[in-house]
Design a protein around this motif. Sequence first.
Motif, PDB file in Angstrom:
ATOM      1  N   ILE A  58       0.856  -1.182   0.000  1.00 40.71           N
ATOM      2  CA  ILE A  58       0.000   0.000   0.000  1.00 40.71           C
ATOM      3  C   ILE A  58       0.894   1.235   0.000  1.00 40.71           C
ATOM      4  O   ILE A  58       2.033   1.201   0.484  1.00 40.71           O
ATOM      5  N   PRO A  59       0.410   2.350  -0.542  1.00 44.76           N
ATOM      6  CA  PRO A  59       1.227   3.573  -0.573  1.00 44.76           C
ATOM      7  C   PRO A  59       1.351   4.194   0.808  1.00 44.76           C
ATOM      8  O   PRO A  59       0.363   4.339   1.524  1.00 44.76           O
ATOM      9  N   VAL A  60       2.575   4.549   1.171  1.00 46.79           N
ATOM     10  CA  VAL A  60       2.809   5.206   2.462  1.00 46.79           C
ATOM     11  C   VAL A  60       3.503   6.553   2.275  1.00 46.79           C
ATOM     12  O   VAL A  60       3.695   7.281   3.248  1.00 46.79           O
ATOM     13  N   GLY A  61       3.870   6.875   1.037  1.00 43.64           N
ATOM     14  CA  GLY A  61       4.510   8.150   0.758  1.00 43.64           C
ATOM     15  C   GLY A  61       4.459   8.446  -0.720  1.00 43.64           C
ATOM     16  O   GLY A  61       4.412   7.532  -1.550  1.00 43.64           O
ATOM     17  N   GLY A  74      -2.202  -0.229  -5.187  1.00 42.19           N
ATOM     18  CA  GLY A  74      -1.983  -1.412  -4.353  1.00 42.19           C
ATOM     19  C   GLY A  74      -1.816  -2.619  -5.235  1.00 42.19           C
ATOM     20  O   GLY A  74      -2.168  -2.597  -6.427  1.00 42.19           O
ATOM     21  N   GLY A  75      -1.267  -3.680  -4.705  1.00 41.99           N
ATOM     22  CA  GLY A  75      -1.092  -4.886  -5.505  1.00 41.99           C
ATOM     23  C   GLY A  75      -0.215  -5.894  -4.798  1.00 41.99           C
ATOM     24  O   GLY A  75       0.260  -5.665  -3.683  1.00 41.99           O
ATOM     25  N   THR A  76      -0.008  -7.008  -5.452  1.00 31.00           N
ATOM     26  CA  THR A  76       0.825  -8.078  -4.912  1.00 31.00           C
ATOM     27  C   THR A  76       2.039  -8.282  -5.801  1.00 31.00           C
ATOM     28  O   THR A  76       2.085  -7.824  -6.947  1.00 31.00           O
ATOM     29  N   ILE A  77       3.017  -8.995  -5.286  1.00 24.65           N
ATOM     30  CA  ILE A  77       4.246  -9.234  -6.034  1.00 24.65           C
ATOM     31  C   ILE A  77       3.976 -10.084  -7.275  1.00 24.65           C
ATOM     32  O   ILE A  77       4.614  -9.908  -8.312  1.00 24.65           O
ATOM     33  N   ASP A  78       3.013 -10.987  -7.187  1.00 21.94           N
ATOM     34  CA  ASP A  78       2.727 -11.881  -8.300  1.00 21.94           C
ATOM     35  C   ASP A  78       2.183 -11.144  -9.515  1.00 21.94           C
ATOM     36  O   ASP A  78       2.404 -11.568 -10.655  1.00 21.94           O
ATOM     37  N   GLU A  79       1.450 -10.057  -9.302  1.00 18.58           N
ATOM     38  CA  GLU A  79       0.858  -9.337 -10.415  1.00 18.58           C
ATOM     39  C   GLU A  79       1.685  -8.139 -10.857  1.00 18.58           C
ATOM     40  O   GLU A  79       1.254  -7.368 -11.703  1.00 18.58           O
ATOM     41  N   THR A  80       2.886  -7.983 -10.287  1.00 16.51           N
ATOM     42  CA  THR A  80       3.745  -6.842 -10.623  1.00 16.51           C
ATOM     43  C   THR A  80       5.153  -7.333 -10.948  1.00 16.51           C
ATOM     44  O   THR A  80       6.065  -7.269 -10.108  1.00 16.51           O
ATOM     45  N   PRO A  81       5.383  -7.840 -12.156  1.00 13.18           N
ATOM     46  CA  PRO A  81       6.690  -8.406 -12.519  1.00 13.18           C
ATOM     47  C   PRO A  81       7.858  -7.444 -12.348  1.00 13.18           C
ATOM     48  O   PRO A  81       8.959  -7.861 -11.973  1.00 13.18           O
TER      49      PRO A  81
END
Length: 371
Positions: A58-61, A74-81
Amino acid sequence: MPAPRAGTVEVLVGLLAELDEATESGVFYDRVCQSVVTLTSMKRAVLLLHDETYRSVIPVGASGIAPELMKRIGGTIDETPIAQQALEEDRVVEVNVNGVDGNLAKHVPARYADAELPESAYLTCTPISAARRWLGVIFADREGEDFPLDDGERETMMTLGRLAALTASVEHSTEQRESERRLHERVELTRDLHENAIQRLFGVALALGSEEDLSATERRRCQEELRSVVADLRNALTRPLENPARPTKACLGELLDRLVERRPELRVDWADGVAVPADLEPVAQLVLNEALRNVDRHAKPTAIDVRVASDGETFSLSIENDGAGDGRSTRGSGLGLRLAALEALRYSGLVEFGSPDGDRWKVRLVVPVGD
């Protein structure tokens, strides 16, 4: 080509000098992103850290990012190569959409490539990791310009990523120590109850269960002992177990909105006009987190129903799921839920959990509100 940037050392020293104050005020990661924009040719940047609650980054800055976009990132490692490559290879990864790298959707979730980042012709991803632990990433771009980074810029971005990783690691260690302290306090409370109140109650039960008739004096002693035990229990369960809870990063509604995006089996029924009292946010989120963690460990749900309601006198939060089987897989579990129940006592509330019927499992928090 980008113009050379000056003052790198001064900016980094300033960040380190303001580390404690900035993290306490919650703006440190914003300043890291501002430094990315200031010290390189990037024009906007966003820093994302993994959050176990959301089960995604999630964005923190951020710097130069529209607020409405920040809420949706937002997202997961699997969907962000691109993020997976940056973390695995521990380097700044650059993607040139107008060149050999092709469609941006091959590197980031399609929902952002198609609608949110169409102007990102050149995207960079900087790893945030420490001690082989992947903590997050920094995305940055030039809003359309596509010339590559130079070596100095890459080195600067890696340094800022390391600084963010240091801060995130310290925060994680602090939170872990606080959790261990809270667990220790609750274990001590449980031991105190067992060694005092429970054993005294056991003694009264033996006396009342005797086959011999009790005299008036003995019965009076049993009554006095019971009153004393009840008073001790009340004092023990209502005494403060810790300092006031730290403010939560998001409200329960925001948390559920993000979780619904990540978990299609999650369904939320939020009664009209109901708001979570600010002082109940920590305990409500704690119960939700422990309930979902219990689901992940012990069930295979097709539906998780979350209901938020209030009748004006009490606030309630219930989480009910299917896929719990015959209940055997949950036997011996629930330590987190028991600790959440102890936490609810600080608010004069209660947490109940169990199997209402069939293969379902339910957790419910009820807390009085108002005066």
